[in-house]
Structure formats: C-alpha cells, structure tokens
Design a protein around this motif. Sequence first.
Motif, mmCIF file in Angstrom:
data_model
loop_
_atom_site.group_PDB
_atom_site.id
_atom_site.type_symbol
_atom_site.label_atom_id
_atom_site.label_comp_id
_atom_site.label_asym_id
_atom_site.label_seq_id
_atom_site.Cartn_x
_atom_site.Cartn_y
_atom_site.Cartn_z
ATOM 1 N N MET A 92 0.836 -1.086 0.156
ATOM 2 C CA MET A 92 0.151 -0.080 0.130
ATOM 3 C C MET A 92 0.806 1.328 0.034
ATOM 4 N N VAL A 93 1.934 1.427 0.836
ATOM 5 C CA VAL A 93 2.905 2.531 1.056
ATOM 6 C C VAL A 93 3.693 2.475 -0.393
ATOM 7 N N LYS A 94 3.966 1.520 -1.013
ATOM 8 C CA LYS A 94 4.772 1.577 -2.236
ATOM 9 C C LYS A 94 3.884 1.981 -3.574
ATOM 10 N N SER A 95 2.545 1.399 -3.225
ATOM 11 C CA SER A 95 1.410 2.232 -4.224
ATOM 12 C C SER A 95 1.186 3.879 -4.130
ATOM 13 N N ILE A 96 1.184 4.341 -2.965
ATOM 14 C CA ILE A 96 1.157 5.713 -2.798
ATOM 15 C C ILE A 96 2.455 6.319 -3.128
ATOM 16 N N GLU A 97 3.493 5.952 -3.224
ATOM 17 C CA GLU A 97 4.761 6.388 -3.277
ATOM 18 C C GLU A 97 4.659 6.653 -5.030
ATOM 19 N N GLU A 98 4.379 5.424 -5.650
ATOM 20 C CA GLU A 98 4.366 5.314 -7.132
ATOM 21 C C GLU A 98 3.490 6.383 -7.601
ATOM 22 N N GLU A 99 2.279 6.324 -7.003
ATOM 23 C CA GLU A 99 1.131 7.419 -7.377
ATOM 24 C C GLU A 99 1.785 8.923 -7.267
ATOM 25 N N LEU A 100 2.400 9.164 -6.402
ATOM 26 C CA LEU A 100 2.611 10.446 -6.013
ATOM 27 C C LEU A 100 4.055 10.880 -6.736
ATOM 28 N N GLY A 101 5.008 9.883 -7.069
ATOM 29 C CA GLY A 101 6.255 10.238 -7.667
ATOM 30 C C GLY A 101 7.269 10.581 -6.642
#
Length: 286
Positions: A26-35
């Motif tokens: 979930m954290v990785k997904s947020i990081e990828e979405e925000l860059g």
Amino acid sequence: MEVVKCRSFTKAAEALHITQPTISKMVKSIEEELGVVLLNRSGKHVEPTDAGLAIMNQAQLIVNSFDSLSSDLADIVQLKKGEIRVGLPPMAGARFFPKVIGEFRREYPLIRIELIEDGAKTIEKGVESGSLDIGVVVMPTDDDLFQSFPFVRENLMLLVYPEHRLARRSGVPLEELSEERFILFREDFALHDRIPAACIRAGFQPQVVFESSQWDFISEMVAADLGIAMLPETICRNLDSRRISVVPLAPPGIPWHLAMIWRRDAYMSYALREWIRFARERLQLR
C-alpha cells in the motif's frame, strides 16, 4: 501514518491487524502514484522523508475530517440534529401545532424546525417543488404525488352578526345565502375556492365583499356586520358568542379535512421521518 507512528512496518501491521506485505504494498503504491519516496527504510527504524512529513500533515487533516464527518452522520442518524421546513396554514398552525412543536423541541433540541405560514394552496405547491419538506393542506390532495396522514375531519360553520335574520337558526342550507355578502380567505387559501364552488353547486354565485389571510380579522368583520363568513368548527369554539353567532350549515355542508403531506419520491431525512412519527402520534384524528 501508522508506520511513521510505530517507526516499523512490522509493528504497524500488528497494530492494524493486517500482514506486513500488505502495508508495504500500500505504501509503495502511494509512492508510485505521487512520484516521491515517503519513508526511509535504510536505517534500524523506518523514518519519514521530507515528502513523507508533508504527506503526514495532510493525512492527519483527512483523518480528522473523516472522523468529524462520521460524528456528524451519527448525530443525524441518532436524531441529535437536522432541519425540517414545515408549511402551516394560519388556522391549523394556531390551533393544532404549538403544543406538538413544543414537545418535539424538548425531545430533540438540536433539530431546527423552520415554520412557513401561508395558505394551503401555496403550501401544497411548496411541498411539490421541494421548498418545503412537509406541510398541512386541506383535503383532498394528489395521492399519486403525495403521501399523507389526516388529523382533522370537521365542517365549516356559518358566522353571522348576532342580529342577523339567520342567527338563531339550527341549520342553514347554502341556497338561503344567495343574497348575502361573503367575506372569504384570499386566493392562495383552499377555502377561497371551496366555498364559492359549494355555493355554485347550490345554484348561486356568492357576492364577495372582502378577502383576508387572517381568520381573526374575518371574524371581526362579521362582528362589525360587514358580511357573513365560514370558518371551521375548531376556530368557532374560540369566538365571542356575544359578538358573533355561529350556525351550522345544513347537510351536506362544506367539509374541512386537514392532512399533513410530503412528496412520495422525495428524500426523507431521519429528522423528517421522526417528525412525521411524532406528529402522527400526537395529532389524534378528530
């Protein structure tokens, strides 16, 4: 937020009762979405990056807003707050509703009741358009458009000056009023149409000399011998018999049936549902 608080994916997973890989994903997904990288995972403890701290501040606001929203919804569901727009004709409002509204306010002090006083025809249009949530009208009404419950079944009574030729009659047929001067409610009131319609069925067009929106002003004009009028039985009980004579109309008379109406297809708030239940219980059909 939980990872930053615990400084550990493992401890965050335990606190949230989900697996560590789920949190990591979930954290990785947020990081990828925000860059951006939000968490520094290289040390002994997980620490937020500058971007992570910025996200934390916004995340806290989001959580606070959601908690506030949940609390507001709970208040509404539990009938702690809300607003109801109620339309009342002057005669119905003055006679039947002060006690009901007072009891409702004591039981639900945070539910605001906005009262709009107007004629029954205008109130019906307001309920239909949605500017009113609920209103009191003179029956009949459109059953396909409105839901309703009746709470008054009375007849209109004839009001005349005490020295009038009909003052001591036990009953007066409508056709005997063909030469009289009528004092009516104004055109946005249901009785403005109902009384002339009954007179026409009796064979004459009434001679209307005054119109008003206030029943007490109408009765005062009768007391001044300016004409005759018709008011419901409930209102007539409060009139001074020394100044106004009240005489029944001979059958079939003119009915005065009141009901509370609301749109069938409109959204009903919890506050409105409770008002309907409350009013139905306390307004005994008479």
